[in-house]
Write a protein that holds these residues in place. Sequence first.
Motif, mmCIF file in Angstrom:
data_model
loop_
_atom_site.group_PDB
_atom_site.id
_atom_site.type_symbol
_atom_site.label_atom_id
_atom_site.label_comp_id
_atom_site.label_asym_id
_atom_site.label_seq_id
_atom_site.Cartn_x
_atom_site.Cartn_y
_atom_site.Cartn_z
ATOM 1 N N ALA A 102 -44.545 40.355 -66.500
ATOM 2 C CA ALA A 102 -43.795 40.438 -67.760
ATOM 3 C C ALA A 102 -44.469 41.338 -68.783
ATOM 4 C CB ALA A 102 -43.591 39.040 -68.337
ATOM 5 N N ASP A 103 -45.779 41.581 -68.642
ATOM 6 C CA ASP A 103 -46.486 42.384 -69.631
ATOM 7 C C ASP A 103 -46.516 43.875 -69.296
ATOM 8 O OD1 ASP A 103 -48.084 41.868 -67.426
ATOM 9 O OD2 ASP A 103 -49.940 42.010 -68.586
ATOM 10 N N VAL A 104 -45.864 44.284 -68.214
ATOM 11 C CA VAL A 104 -45.918 45.687 -67.810
ATOM 12 C C VAL A 104 -44.545 46.346 -67.819
ATOM 13 C CG1 VAL A 104 -48.047 45.497 -66.488
ATOM 14 C CG2 VAL A 104 -45.866 45.034 -65.378
ATOM 15 N N ARG A 105 -43.725 45.990 -68.741
ATOM 16 C CA ARG A 105 -42.381 46.548 -68.798
ATOM 17 C C ARG A 105 -42.342 47.818 -69.641
ATOM 18 N NH1 ARG A 105 -40.899 41.142 -71.703
ATOM 19 N NH2 ARG A 105 -41.524 41.633 -73.811
ATOM 20 N N VAL A 106 -41.436 48.729 -69.261
ATOM 21 C CA VAL A 106 -41.257 49.974 -70.009
ATOM 22 C C VAL A 106 -39.979 49.963 -70.824
ATOM 23 C CG1 VAL A 106 -42.592 51.333 -68.366
ATOM 24 C CG2 VAL A 106 -40.114 51.169 -68.094
ATOM 25 N N GLY A 107 -39.116 48.981 -70.582
ATOM 26 C CA GLY A 107 -37.843 48.895 -71.289
ATOM 27 C C GLY A 107 -36.933 47.910 -70.606
ATOM 28 N N TYR A 108 -35.626 48.083 -70.816
ATOM 29 C CA TYR A 108 -34.664 47.197 -70.169
ATOM 30 C C TYR A 108 -33.438 47.993 -69.731
ATOM 31 C CZ TYR A 108 -32.501 47.178 -74.809
ATOM 32 O OH TYR A 108 -31.924 47.556 -75.998
ATOM 33 N N ALA A 109 -32.810 47.514 -68.665
ATOM 34 C CA ALA A 109 -31.624 48.179 -68.111
ATOM 35 C C ALA A 109 -30.403 47.833 -68.937
ATOM 36 C CB ALA A 109 -31.417 47.741 -66.670
ATOM 37 N N THR A 110 -29.566 48.812 -69.186
ATOM 38 C CA THR A 110 -28.297 48.544 -69.860
ATOM 39 C C THR A 110 -27.135 48.624 -68.870
ATOM 40 O OG1 THR A 110 -28.015 50.840 -70.574
ATOM 41 C CG2 THR A 110 -29.170 49.353 -72.080
ATOM 42 N N THR A 111 -27.413 49.077 -67.647
ATOM 43 C CA THR A 111 -26.424 49.077 -66.562
ATOM 44 C C THR A 111 -27.104 48.574 -65.295
ATOM 45 O OG1 THR A 111 -26.906 51.372 -65.945
ATOM 46 C CG2 THR A 111 -25.098 51.017 -67.510
ATOM 47 N N ALA A 112 -26.315 48.157 -64.316
ATOM 48 C CA ALA A 112 -26.847 47.673 -63.045
ATOM 49 C C ALA A 112 -27.044 48.834 -62.076
ATOM 50 C CB ALA A 112 -25.889 46.647 -62.445
ATOM 51 N N ALA A 113 -27.874 48.602 -61.034
ATOM 52 C CA ALA A 113 -28.114 49.643 -60.035
ATOM 53 C C ALA A 113 -28.667 49.030 -58.758
ATOM 54 C CB ALA A 113 -29.102 50.662 -60.578
ATOM 55 N N THR A 114 -28.527 49.764 -57.672
ATOM 56 C CA THR A 114 -29.235 49.443 -56.436
ATOM 57 C C THR A 114 -30.219 50.587 -56.189
ATOM 58 O OG1 THR A 114 -27.538 50.499 -55.088
ATOM 59 C CG2 THR A 114 -27.306 48.133 -55.463
#
Length: 124
Positions: A102-114
């Motif tokens: 949880a401490d190594v995130r660069v951001g968050y997705a606003t759309t889904a993907a594979t």
Amino acid sequence: MAFDSLKHALGAENLGTAKAGTNLTAGQYLGVQLVGTGVEYAVTINSGQVCVLYNNPASGEAVTMYGPGHTVKAKSGGTITAGQYITITGSSAFSAVGSAFADVRVGYATTAATSGDIFTLRLT
């Protein structure tokens, strides 16, 4: 370009005044970082700010990349659900953060993907 100048540019629209420190011709929408020799593929979050590459420069050519505060296209390295926190993979693609990371995130997705898809990522 001096490192301090690039840090100052982090709030800018495009961080693209740096040069590629390696061949990035296959790297559009992958994670990159500034290192001593220029911009290179990001393989860990602990070695500096992760940005997203928007062009495909050869070594020594100008880099177009975007950093924190921008919503960008990014290449998925796994299954991603909209709203999930995102991290960088060893292949410089982006993937969902596991609970242990949880401490190594660069951001968050606003759309889904594979895996292999281009998705929308909000860099934080």
